[in-house]
Design an enzyme around this catalytic site. Sequence first.
Site, short mmCIF file in Angstrom:
data_model
loop_
_atom_site.label_atom_id
_atom_site.label_comp_id
_atom_site.label_asym_id
_atom_site.label_seq_id
_atom_site.Cartn_x
_atom_site.Cartn_y
_atom_site.Cartn_z
CE1 TYR A 89 -3.98 2.14 0.78
CE2 TYR A 89 -2.57 3.16 2.44
CZ TYR A 89 -3.73 3.16 1.69
OH TYR A 89 -4.65 4.18 1.84
CE LYS A 145 -3.58 4.92 -1.54
NZ LYS A 145 -4.68 5.40 -2.41
#
Length: 256
Positions: free
Chosen positions: A161, A165
């Site tokens: 994640y 990002k």
Amino acid sequence: MARYVERFSLAGRRALVTGASRGIGLEICAVLADAGADVAAVARDPDGLAEARAAVEAAGRECVTIEADLATVEGPRAAARQALAHFGAIDVLVNNAAVSQPQSLLETQADDWDRTMAVNLRAPFLLAQVLAPKMIERKRGKIINVSSQTGIVAIPDHCAYAASKNGLNALTKAMTCEWAKHDIQCNAICPTVILTPMGERVWGPPEKGDPMRAKIPAGRFGRPVEVADLVLYLASPASDMINGDTIMLDGGYTAL
Ligand code: NAP
């Protein structure tokens, strides 16, 4: 100089919002419609999309719902083409959909890594690739990437994640480098924990949520509408000089 309400208005604009079926994306649809935008709402869950449509129509705006799996290559492309076919042009792209599957670095499987990258990073790239040519032609466009605090500072159990990002923040700058000259503004928003289905799933248990909340100077998690309000600002003419930025929405977390 237009009155401030006009500088913050989205009257006559058309927005494509991904992850529109719940959480932050659903709130973004409602807020953008309230500011005057018609909305193409993209997600997989038809019931959630029906909620998005109801929220947009309650504000008196038009909503087209588009079911698409953003984990695939064709899903984002087809969704963008469908939105263009319906509205003729898209003024605002909000890349909000994402997946998060907390796992330690050692536990993370290649499939989970690939899926996270596909939804969180590749889909925004593919959507923008289809929508930007018309923005370039019209010399008008706003691309808003909903990133994360975790794209700036690491926390345990979020390696895929965080990498996705961080990549989205870099993609935002790459878009600005190539498209600012065409009057397109691309910015990323980096929220701390926001109370949505995703936020509740990861940070709901007090043994996880309490220590995280204690690290936020504001002393609380964020609300979906607080992200949606920043999206509205970045979608509006009021923010035309802000480009290539990654804006923290973290109650001061990264100020420490
Ligand atoms: P959420 O409640 O889990 O909602 C995620 C949205 O993404 C849903 O609408 C879901 O729709 C869509 N989505 C997921 N996988 C998809 C796929 N394969 N194809 C199409 N759509 C897909 O998440 P949220 O909390 O609202 O998060 C929204 C954004 O904020 C994300 O980018 C997230 O990373 C970011 N963010 C959230 C937090 C937080 O604490 N909540 C903090 C920082 C940043 P369907 O399931 O209907 O497809």
